[in-house]
Design a protein around this motif. Structure first.
Motif, short mmCIF file in Angstrom:
data_model
loop_
_atom_site.label_atom_id
_atom_site.label_comp_id
_atom_site.label_asym_id
_atom_site.label_seq_id
_atom_site.Cartn_x
_atom_site.Cartn_y
_atom_site.Cartn_z
N ARG A 161 1.10 -1.17 0.19
CA ARG A 161 0.33 0.13 0.18
C ARG A 161 0.87 1.06 -0.01
O ARG A 161 0.82 2.10 -0.60
CB ARG A 161 -1.16 0.09 1.06
CG ARG A 161 -1.76 -1.16 1.15
CD ARG A 161 -3.50 -1.07 2.43
NE ARG A 161 -3.87 -1.80 2.21
CZ ARG A 161 -4.97 -1.51 0.55
NH1 ARG A 161 -5.12 -0.54 -0.09
NH2 ARG A 161 -5.86 -2.40 0.73
N PRO A 194 0.56 2.85 -4.33
CA PRO A 194 -0.83 3.31 -3.88
C PRO A 194 -1.76 2.92 -4.94
O PRO A 194 -2.75 2.63 -4.16
CB PRO A 194 -0.34 4.74 -3.21
CG PRO A 194 0.39 5.04 -3.30
CD PRO A 194 0.90 3.85 -3.84
N LEU A 195 -1.43 3.72 -5.88
CA LEU A 195 -3.00 3.51 -7.02
C LEU A 195 -2.95 1.87 -7.29
O LEU A 195 -4.95 1.44 -7.60
CB LEU A 195 -1.88 4.03 -8.27
CG LEU A 195 -1.68 5.56 -8.56
CD1 LEU A 195 -1.19 5.96 -9.26
CD2 LEU A 195 -3.08 6.42 -7.90
N GLU A 232 -5.45 0.75 -4.64
CA GLU A 232 -6.91 1.40 -4.70
C GLU A 232 -7.86 0.66 -5.32
O GLU A 232 -9.13 0.34 -5.32
CB GLU A 232 -6.77 2.72 -5.34
CG GLU A 232 -7.90 4.33 -5.09
CD GLU A 232 -7.39 5.74 -5.56
OE1 GLU A 232 -8.61 5.84 -6.52
OE2 GLU A 232 -6.31 5.86 -5.45
N TRP A 233 -6.46 0.26 -6.83
CA TRP A 233 -7.44 -0.16 -7.66
C TRP A 233 -8.18 -1.57 -7.50
O TRP A 233 -9.38 -1.83 -7.86
CB TRP A 233 -6.52 -0.60 -9.05
CG TRP A 233 -7.48 -1.25 -10.03
CD1 TRP A 233 -8.23 -0.64 -10.80
CD2 TRP A 233 -6.75 -2.72 -11.13
NE1 TRP A 233 -8.38 -2.26 -11.36
CE2 TRP A 233 -7.73 -2.67 -11.89
CE3 TRP A 233 -5.99 -3.56 -10.14
CZ2 TRP A 233 -7.43 -3.76 -12.42
CZ3 TRP A 233 -5.56 -4.09 -11.23
CH2 TRP A 233 -7.01 -5.08 -12.25
N ASP A 265 -8.26 -2.77 -4.39
CA ASP A 265 -9.60 -1.74 -3.04
C ASP A 265 -11.30 -1.76 -4.01
O ASP A 265 -12.04 -2.64 -3.45
CB ASP A 265 -9.97 -0.93 -2.46
CG ASP A 265 -8.30 -1.56 -1.30
OD1 ASP A 265 -7.92 -2.61 -1.00
OD2 ASP A 265 -7.29 -0.26 -1.11
N ALA A 266 -11.13 -1.17 -4.82
CA ALA A 266 -12.18 -1.15 -6.53
C ALA A 266 -12.91 -1.98 -7.01
O ALA A 266 -13.62 -2.85 -6.53
CB ALA A 266 -11.86 -0.03 -6.92
#
Length: 84
Positions: A2, A6-7, A10-11, A13-14
Motif C-alpha cells: 500500500r 498506492p494506485l 486503490e484499484w 480495493d475498488a
C-alpha cells in the motif's frame, strides 16, 4: 504494498468492493501463481509477468489505462484457453 504502490492498492480495493473480496483475492492468488496477474507502479512490482507480458515489457515499458483492464473469472479464463 500500500505504501509503495498506492494506485494499485486503490484499484484492487475498488475491485474488491465491486466484485467481492473473496472473488478478487482468489483470482489474484491464482494469477500471481501462474503469471496472469501482476502489478507495477513506478519501479515496484508484485508478482512476475508471464512470458507474453515479459516480452512486451522488454520491448518497451507501457502503462495501463482503465479501458485496457479486463476483469474475468477463472471460468472465463479457462474458456479463452480452450478457444485459443
Amino acid at each position: 504494498m500500500r505504501e509503495k504502490m498506492p494506485l494499485c492498492a486503490e484499484w484492487v480495493d475498488a475491485l474488491r468492493e465491486a466484485f467481492g473480496a473473496d472473488e478478487i483475492n482468489t483470482a489474484m492468488r491464482a494469477g500471481l501463481k501462474d503469471g496472469s496477474c501482476w502489478f507495477r507502479e513506478g519501479e515496484h512490482y508484485v508478482g512476475k509477468p508471464g512470458a507474453e507480458e515479459a516480452s512486451e515489457r522488454l520491448s518497451a515499458e507501457h502503462g495501463v489505462s482503465g479501458d485496457a483492464l479486463v476483469v474475468s473469472t477463472a471460468a472465463q479464463r479457462a474458456a479463452r484457453k480452450v478457444l485459443a
